[in-house]
Design an enzyme around this catalytic site. Structure first.
Site, PDB file in Angstrom:
ATOM      1  N   SER A   1     -26.532-105.470   1.673  1.00 19.47           N
ATOM      2  CA  SER A   1     -27.482-104.366   1.871  1.00 19.47           C
ATOM      3  C   SER A   1     -28.035-104.386   3.302  1.00 19.47           C
ATOM      4  O   SER A   1     -27.251-104.419   4.249  1.00 19.47           O
ATOM      5  CB  SER A   1     -28.589-104.476   0.821  1.00 19.47           C
ATOM      6  OG  SER A   1     -29.365-103.313   0.759  1.00 19.47           O
TER       7      SER A   1
ATOM      8  N   HIS B   1     -26.188-101.432  -7.157  1.00 20.59           N
ATOM      9  CA  HIS B   1     -26.415-102.111  -5.881  1.00 20.59           C
ATOM     10  C   HIS B   1     -26.707-103.603  -6.093  1.00 20.59           C
ATOM     11  O   HIS B   1     -26.316-104.447  -5.293  1.00 20.59           O
ATOM     12  CB  HIS B   1     -27.589-101.435  -5.177  1.00 20.59           C
ATOM     13  CG  HIS B   1     -27.796-101.877  -3.766  1.00 20.59           C
ATOM     14  ND1 HIS B   1     -26.826-101.756  -2.799  1.00 20.59           N
ATOM     15  CD2 HIS B   1     -28.865-102.441  -3.142  1.00 20.59           C
ATOM     16  CE1 HIS B   1     -27.289-102.224  -1.649  1.00 20.59           C
ATOM     17  NE2 HIS B   1     -28.513-102.648  -1.829  1.00 20.59           N
ATOM     18  N   ASP B   2     -27.404-103.921  -7.161  1.00 24.74           N
ATOM     19  CA  ASP B   2     -27.767-105.311  -7.463  1.00 24.74           C
ATOM     20  C   ASP B   2     -26.557-106.223  -7.663  1.00 24.74           C
ATOM     21  O   ASP B   2     -26.705-107.451  -7.662  1.00 24.74           O
ATOM     22  CB  ASP B   2     -28.627-105.366  -8.735  1.00 24.74           C
ATOM     23  CG  ASP B   2     -30.108-105.384  -8.417  1.00 24.74           C
ATOM     24  OD1 ASP B   2     -30.457-105.389  -7.207  1.00 24.74           O
ATOM     25  OD2 ASP B   2     -30.918-105.392  -9.356  1.00 24.74           O
TER      26      ASP B   2
ATOM     27  N   ASP C   1     -22.368 -98.844  -7.366  1.00 24.76           N
ATOM     28  CA  ASP C   1     -23.483 -98.845  -6.404  1.00 24.76           C
ATOM     29  C   ASP C   1     -23.645 -97.425  -5.862  1.00 24.76           C
ATOM     30  O   ASP C   1     -22.744 -96.897  -5.213  1.00 24.76           O
ATOM     31  CB  ASP C   1     -23.160 -99.823  -5.269  1.00 24.76           C
ATOM     32  CG  ASP C   1     -24.292 -99.970  -4.262  1.00 24.76           C
ATOM     33  OD1 ASP C   1     -25.278 -99.201  -4.329  1.00 24.76           O
ATOM     34  OD2 ASP C   1     -24.194-100.862  -3.399  1.00 24.76           O
TER      35      ASP C   1
ATOM     36  N   ARG D   1     -41.805-100.192  -5.745  1.00 29.81           N
ATOM     37  CA  ARG D   1     -40.865-101.128  -6.352  1.00 29.81           C
ATOM     38  C   ARG D   1     -40.189-100.528  -7.584  1.00 29.81           C
ATOM     39  O   ARG D   1     -38.998-100.748  -7.821  1.00 29.81           O
ATOM     40  CB  ARG D   1     -41.600-102.421  -6.719  1.00 29.81           C
ATOM     41  CG  ARG D   1     -40.706-103.516  -7.262  1.00 29.81           C
ATOM     42  CD  ARG D   1     -39.669-103.966  -6.269  1.00 29.81           C
ATOM     43  NE  ARG D   1     -39.069-105.248  -6.642  1.00 29.81           N
ATOM     44  CZ  ARG D   1     -38.189-105.890  -5.909  1.00 29.81           C
ATOM     45  NH1 ARG D   1     -37.792-105.391  -4.756  1.00 29.81           N
ATOM     46  NH2 ARG D   1     -37.696-107.042  -6.302  1.00 29.81           N
TER      47      ARG D   1
END
Lengths: 377, 377
Positions: free
Chosen positions: B152, B350-351, B317, B222
């Protein structure tokens, strides 16, 4: 105003019969704000109901004053000679129960207390709206809609109509919609709600009596909403990485044009929209799940529908992607219903359903012509 | 702790030479918080730099205390016998300048005023981080990294390294990254920033002296971030429409499990992360655009790079989709650079770059073996 329904006057219609809502709460009475375009024929067979989406209302077409800057929210679709042709159809737009554009909602005065309902206004589900819309049909003496039409949350109402009142809907036009929200859809809604609920000016929903509104929260909710209404590519084409000043400024003022656009949209929206209505509309979306009372089986839910369906989706819509519309189509086919499906090529994301586009409007026009022939108008 | 680097002790390293930042501000001095794993060989040829993403830090592997609940954020990747094998490599993790985990940042005491920097802390760009990391390499006597590795925002640092210091990077591993943000990426960042900036407890960035923190804003930021880290399908598999209580409650407490998850993540994060650092990190993302000083031409930017590249993306992602990684790969190929590319099938969005996955780890292991052979370890 060529092709326009012209100057329209909204009407407030009072419903004095109590309504028992899905949440268990009963409202003793309510008003619905309504606009109509075109004329109801003698057979009362040419009526079309337009159901609005999250932030919509009754002002669907035409203008209220000659000098209005913008017409109703679906003016490109509805008018004389337009796809939903008001020379042939009698079109009704309403502000849904719980709204903030004149229909009874959280910001309305509760006759029991003479103060705004605020936190005491009940949550309203899609099927509650269908109930109020059925009473609206009764008010006009309409036994069966030629069509119930809606995009997004509006499409969910059209779908629900065919399940609750199969015999009262000839056609359902379900546009840019979904059979139920995904976890991601609910997640976006919950972030928007948390922005409003945690705004210190929210006061548990009773901000009216404090003389404030939770502007910050509503602004954030709308900014976030807008991201999900546009596509990544569409935003890229329109804004890209364009800088406001041509230079990096290294601060928190507007740097990129996309920031300016979003903040402007958020500011504008928070000036006129009611935060409690926003909360209520997002919850109606979350709860919508017509298969739920049929053991999670949408096919079973649709088996008794009598309407014919037109389902439309847009390729770049990622809020309710074409795959979600195809779920509806598959369930309808499995339930042996009559369904037409169109997937429109568009870069405009979810918002495409509101925009003028020749292939989209041509499909709508052709389908509406079929309906017109059926009801002899 | 088999396969673990074991108990690690972070070290704070002081840099007393002023650094002129891209924003035009000069910091007279700064500290970087660092952890190292493995041993630097005599040739100092086996060093690997790990660059962190938005909310990361120096604690990459191992534990600080025997009874720590969780190890460092990339412990699955780094350790004896793991893909980044600490029996062979000397690995450095740091908290970037502007961070909130011990390195000098907005919450640090400004020696000039003896108060937290707050609003006076300058924005820091990816290339500023590379500069501080180069000084960190000097500190350890490392002339050339065997590899600079990051996911990232961390991948952007790896990419930037190859442009600013071509001769100091043997390999760059750019994972789940992008050559620059899209309008949609910036839009999400701006909503997150606006949530913080408009929180009444933000006090223009000087909340420290008011004894409060902008918890509401940071929590929303968040929650929103988490939606973009997960895929729609991944969220669907894990949470779907699962209800907390099995019934609709018709209120604003947690109704769906996904709401519970997001609120918990937001609450937890806002307990420990500094809001000014969050703002700074999102701006570093927005500004990153290595082609910008080459007339927008990434190929030109990469033409003088000497490193070999491994670019990895993950199918689900959507924050930095495979298409964004392929832009990097295409630019590298057009610049006639040595690049390997892997697109990993994953439902984790994405994680995925943080998670243990055999095909992903096998590719990393094979590539790191190639590096080990080159540097004779």
């Amino acid at each position: 105003m060529t092709n326009s329904v012209g100057i329209v006057i909204p009407q407030k219609i009072a419903f004095e019969t109590p309504i028992a809502l899905s949440s268990g709460v009963t409202l003793p009475r309510y008003d619905l704000m309504v606009e109509t375009y075109g004329e109801l024929n003698a057979a009362k067979s040419n009526a079309i109901l337009i159901c609005h989406a999250l932030s919509g209302h009754h002002h669907v077409a035409g203008k209220h004053h000659e000098d209005d800057k913008a017409p109703g929210w679906w003016d490109t679709m509805i008018g004389p000679g337009k796809p939903i042709d008001t020379d042939r159809f009698f079109v009704i737009g309403l502000n849904n129960l719980g709204g903030c554009h004149g229909s009874t909602g959280p910001s309305s005065i509760d006759p029991a207390t003479n103060k705004p309902f605020g936190s005491t206004f009940p949550l309203v589900l899609v099927r509650d709206w269908v109930e109020t819309q059925a009473r609206l049909a009764d008010h006009f003496g309409i036994r069966q809609w030629a069509a119930v039409v809606g995009g997004s949350l509006g499409g969910m109402q059209a779908l629900r109509w065919t399940i609750t009142y199969p015999e009262r809907v000839r056609h359902a036009l379900v546009i840019a919609s979904a059979p139920k929200l995904t976890a991601q859809n609910i997640a976006f809604n919950d972030v928007a709600r948390q922005a409003i609920l945690t705004d210190p000016d929210f006061h548990g929903g009773d901000y009216y009596r404090h003389g404030v509104v939770p502007r910050r929260g509503l602004r954030l909710a709308r900014m976030l909403g807008h991201i999900t209404y546009l596509s990544d590519d569409g935003m890229g084409e329109k804004f890209g990485r364009m800088l406001r000043s041509g230079e990096y400024k290294y601060g928190f003022e507007v740097e990129f044009e996309i920031e300016s656009y979003l903040r402007y949209q958020g500011d504008k929206f928070s000036d006129y929209f009611d935060a409690n209505t926003y909360l209520l509309m997002t919850k109606a979306l979350d709860y919508f799940d017509p298969g739920r009372h049929y053991g999670g089986d949408l096919v079973a839910a649709l088996r008794d529908a009598l309407a014919k369906f037109l389902v439309i989706s847009f390729t770049s819509d990622w809020r309710f992607s074409p795959a979600r519309s195809r779920e509806i189509v598959k369930a309808l086919l499995d339930a042996k219903r009559d369904v037409s499906y169109a997937e429109i090529d568009s870069v405009h994301g979810h918002d495409a359903f509101l925009m003028e586009d020749a292939p989209y409007h041509n499909i709508m026009r052709a389908y509406l012509n079929r309906i017109a022939a059926e009801v002899n108008v």
